[in-house]
Design a protein around this motif. Structure first.
Motif, PDB file in Angstrom:
ATOM      1  N   ASN A   1       0.813  -1.217   0.000  1.00 54.40           N
ATOM      2  CA  ASN A   1       0.000   0.000   0.000  1.00 54.40           C
ATOM      3  C   ASN A   1       0.847   1.268   0.000  1.00 54.40           C
ATOM      4  N   THR A   2       2.045   1.167   0.544  1.00 49.05           N
ATOM      5  CA  THR A   2       2.914   2.335   0.626  1.00 49.05           C
ATOM      6  C   THR A   2       3.782   2.520  -0.614  1.00 49.05           C
ATOM      7  N   PHE A   3       4.268   1.414  -1.180  1.00 42.58           N
ATOM      8  CA  PHE A   3       5.293   1.534  -2.210  1.00 42.58           C
ATOM      9  C   PHE A   3       4.925   0.989  -3.589  1.00 42.58           C
ATOM     10  N   SER A   4       3.946   0.100  -3.682  1.00 42.51           N
ATOM     11  CA  SER A   4       3.702  -0.579  -4.955  1.00 42.51           C
ATOM     12  C   SER A   4       2.661   0.124  -5.817  1.00 42.51           C
ATOM     13  N   GLY A   5       2.904   0.091  -7.119  1.00 45.89           N
ATOM     14  CA  GLY A   5       1.931   0.599  -8.076  1.00 45.89           C
ATOM     15  C   GLY A   5       1.462  -0.495  -9.011  1.00 45.89           C
ATOM     16  N   ASN A   6       1.680  -1.734  -8.597  1.00 45.23           N
ATOM     17  CA  ASN A   6       1.341  -2.888  -9.433  1.00 45.23           C
ATOM     18  C   ASN A   6      -0.010  -3.448  -9.015  1.00 45.23           C
ATOM     19  N   LYS A   7      -1.023  -3.254  -9.856  1.00 46.77           N
ATOM     20  CA  LYS A   7      -2.381  -3.681  -9.506  1.00 46.77           C
ATOM     21  C   LYS A   7      -2.502  -5.195  -9.423  1.00 46.77           C
ATOM     22  N   SER A   8      -1.823  -5.924 -10.283  1.00 47.35           N
ATOM     23  CA  SER A   8      -1.914  -7.386 -10.256  1.00 47.35           C
ATOM     24  C   SER A   8      -1.372  -7.944  -8.943  1.00 47.35           C
ATOM     25  N   GLU A   9      -0.330  -7.301  -8.414  1.00 43.60           N
ATOM     26  CA  GLU A   9       0.190  -7.713  -7.105  1.00 43.60           C
ATOM     27  C   GLU A   9      -0.835  -7.432  -6.017  1.00 43.60           C
ATOM     28  N   GLY A  10      -1.548  -6.307  -6.154  1.00 45.37           N
ATOM     29  CA  GLY A  10      -2.591  -5.981  -5.193  1.00 45.37           C
ATOM     30  C   GLY A  10      -3.715  -6.995  -5.211  1.00 45.37           C
ATOM     31  N   GLU A  11      -4.126  -7.413  -6.404  1.00 50.19           N
ATOM     32  CA  GLU A  11      -5.190  -8.407  -6.537  1.00 50.19           C
ATOM     33  C   GLU A  11      -4.755  -9.738  -5.920  1.00 50.19           C
ATOM     34  N   GLU A  12      -3.511 -10.095  -6.152  1.00 49.31           N
ATOM     35  CA  GLU A  12      -2.975 -11.339  -5.575  1.00 49.31           C
ATOM     36  C   GLU A  12      -2.978 -11.266  -4.052  1.00 49.31           C
ATOM     37  N   LEU A  13      -2.583 -10.120  -3.521  1.00 46.91           N
ATOM     38  CA  LEU A  13      -2.526  -9.944  -2.077  1.00 46.91           C
ATOM     39  C   LEU A  13      -3.916 -10.002  -1.463  1.00 46.91           C
ATOM     40  N   LEU A  14      -4.904  -9.402  -2.120  1.00 50.66           N
ATOM     41  CA  LEU A  14      -6.284  -9.447  -1.633  1.00 50.66           C
ATOM     42  C   LEU A  14      -6.785 -10.889  -1.568  1.00 50.66           C
ATOM     43  N   THR A  15      -6.427 -11.673  -2.566  1.00 46.85           N
ATOM     44  CA  THR A  15      -6.828 -13.083  -2.576  1.00 46.85           C
ATOM     45  C   THR A  15      -6.211 -13.833  -1.403  1.00 46.85           C
ATOM     46  N   LEU A  16      -4.945 -13.544  -1.106  1.00 48.26           N
ATOM     47  CA  LEU A  16      -4.261 -14.200   0.003  1.00 48.26           C
ATOM     48  C   LEU A  16      -4.866 -13.802   1.351  1.00 48.26           C
ATOM     49  N   MET A  17      -5.265 -12.535   1.475  1.00 49.33           N
ATOM     50  CA  MET A  17      -5.770 -12.044   2.758  1.00 49.33           C
ATOM     51  C   MET A  17      -7.213 -12.441   3.028  1.00 49.33           C
ATOM     52  N   LYS A  18      -7.995 -12.710   1.985  1.00 53.16           N
ATOM     53  CA  LYS A  18      -9.433 -12.888   2.111  1.00 53.16           C
ATOM     54  C   LYS A  18      -9.825 -13.885   3.197  1.00 53.16           C
ATOM     55  N   SER A  19      -9.179 -15.020   3.243  1.00 56.50           N
ATOM     56  CA  SER A  19      -9.572 -16.069   4.193  1.00 56.50           C
ATOM     57  C   SER A  19      -9.232 -15.716   5.638  1.00 56.50           C
ATOM     58  N   TYR A  20      -8.438 -14.661   5.843  1.00 50.42           N
ATOM     59  CA  TYR A  20      -8.043 -14.265   7.199  1.00 50.42           C
ATOM     60  C   TYR A  20      -8.927 -13.145   7.759  1.00 50.42           C
ATOM     61  N   THR A  21      -9.779 -12.567   6.929  1.00 46.16           N
ATOM     62  CA  THR A  21     -10.526 -11.383   7.360  1.00 46.16           C
ATOM     63  C   THR A  21     -11.609 -11.684   8.392  1.00 46.16           C
ATOM     64  N   ASP A  22     -12.159 -12.897   8.392  1.00 42.04           N
ATOM     65  CA  ASP A  22     -13.233 -13.215   9.327  1.00 42.04           C
ATOM     66  C   ASP A  22     -12.755 -13.244  10.772  1.00 42.04           C
ATOM     67  N   ALA A  23     -11.564 -13.785  10.991  1.00 42.90           N
ATOM     68  CA  ALA A  23     -11.094 -14.000  12.362  1.00 42.90           C
ATOM     69  C   ALA A  23     -10.057 -12.991  12.838  1.00 42.90           C
ATOM     70  N   ASN A  24      -9.552 -12.165  11.933  1.00 45.50           N
ATOM     71  CA  ASN A  24      -8.449 -11.279  12.291  1.00 45.50           C
ATOM     72  C   ASN A  24      -8.794  -9.824  11.979  1.00 45.50           C
ATOM     73  N   PRO A  25      -9.148  -9.003  12.989  1.00 51.32           N
ATOM     74  CA  PRO A  25      -9.522  -7.604  12.752  1.00 51.32           C
ATOM     75  C   PRO A  25      -8.442  -6.795  12.054  1.00 51.32           C
ATOM     76  N   LEU A  26      -7.174  -7.052  12.387  1.00 51.56           N
ATOM     77  CA  LEU A  26      -6.086  -6.292  11.783  1.00 51.56           C
ATOM     78  C   LEU A  26      -5.996  -6.572  10.286  1.00 51.56           C
ATOM     79  N   ILE A  27      -6.168  -7.829   9.896  1.00 48.32           N
ATOM     80  CA  ILE A  27      -6.130  -8.177   8.476  1.00 48.32           C
ATOM     81  C   ILE A  27      -7.333  -7.585   7.749  1.00 48.32           C
ATOM     82  N   ARG A  28      -8.461  -7.448   8.457  1.00 45.06           N
ATOM     83  CA  ARG A  28      -9.612  -6.775   7.839  1.00 45.06           C
ATOM     84  C   ARG A  28      -9.258  -5.353   7.431  1.00 45.06           C
TER      85      ARG A  28
END
Length: 204
Positions: free
Chosen positions: A59-86
């Protein structure tokens, strides 16, 4: 990675503790480690922490949207149980224009706030902060929340890097400004930088 992102005027702390590094090198190492421990039952619990670091670096340094999409996919399963990841997920989603999705994720945090009201302890300053946020229905400042959680976990340099160098308008509420200087004072105290700690405490 965090060392590489430290603003130049604050490099004296990293020099003090002998830390060196670059953003790109650290990011690559974190990604490799994330995938390496994916199927390791002993170290898998560290994946959420790695996602936290990766999302903030992105979020601070990258301008690569495909990397952002990949990261969102990785984080998705953690959002239910982890407020910080949300919060991390919401920040990344907003970076790439997925505002409706970010709002939906943040709204799901209301359940967590309700839990604070029903069962939360108010013994420590951090407990009182969480209770106050839940009572008023106000969303906490994301930057300060991350800094607080990292501090509580003993990651003092990471907590410091969340706040240091941020513009004043990152903390629009008066109580957020107080929390910012207080947190910096606490961090300096833990790093045994007494004069700096006193300086920040005097501003609080």
């Amino acid at each position: 990675t965090l060392v590489g992102s430290v603003p130049r005027e604050y490099r004296w702390i990293t020099d003090l503790v002998g830390m060196k590094g670059t953003v790109s090198g650290g990011t690559s190492e974190l990604k490799s480690l994330f995938h390496l421990i994916k199927n390791n039952s002993i170290y898998k619990s560290y994946q959420a922490e790695l996602l936290f670091y990766l999302s903030n670096i992105h979020n601070t340094f990258s301008g690569n949207k495909s990397e952002g999409e990949e990261l969102l996919t990785l984080m998705k399963s953690y959002t239910d149980a982890n407020p910080l990841i949300r919060y991390c997920y919401a920040n990344t989603a907003m970076k790439w224009g997925r505002n409706d999705e970010a709002i939906e994720i943040l709204e799901s945090n209301r359940a967590f706030m309700k839990l604070c009201l029903e069962a939360g302890s108010r013994q420590t300053d951090e407990d009182k902060d969480a209770f106050q946020e839940a009572s008023t229905g106000e969303m906490p400042n994301v930057i300060l929340l991350r800094a607080r959680l990292l501090f509580d976990g003993g990651y003092y340099m990471a907590s410091w890097s969340e706040i240091a160098g941020k513009p004043v308008d990152s903390f629009p509420r008066y109580r957020d400004k107080l929390e910012m200087t207080y947190r910096l004072g606490r961090i300096m105290e833990k790093l045994e930088q007494r004069e700096k700690a006193i300086h920040y405490y005097s501003q609080t």
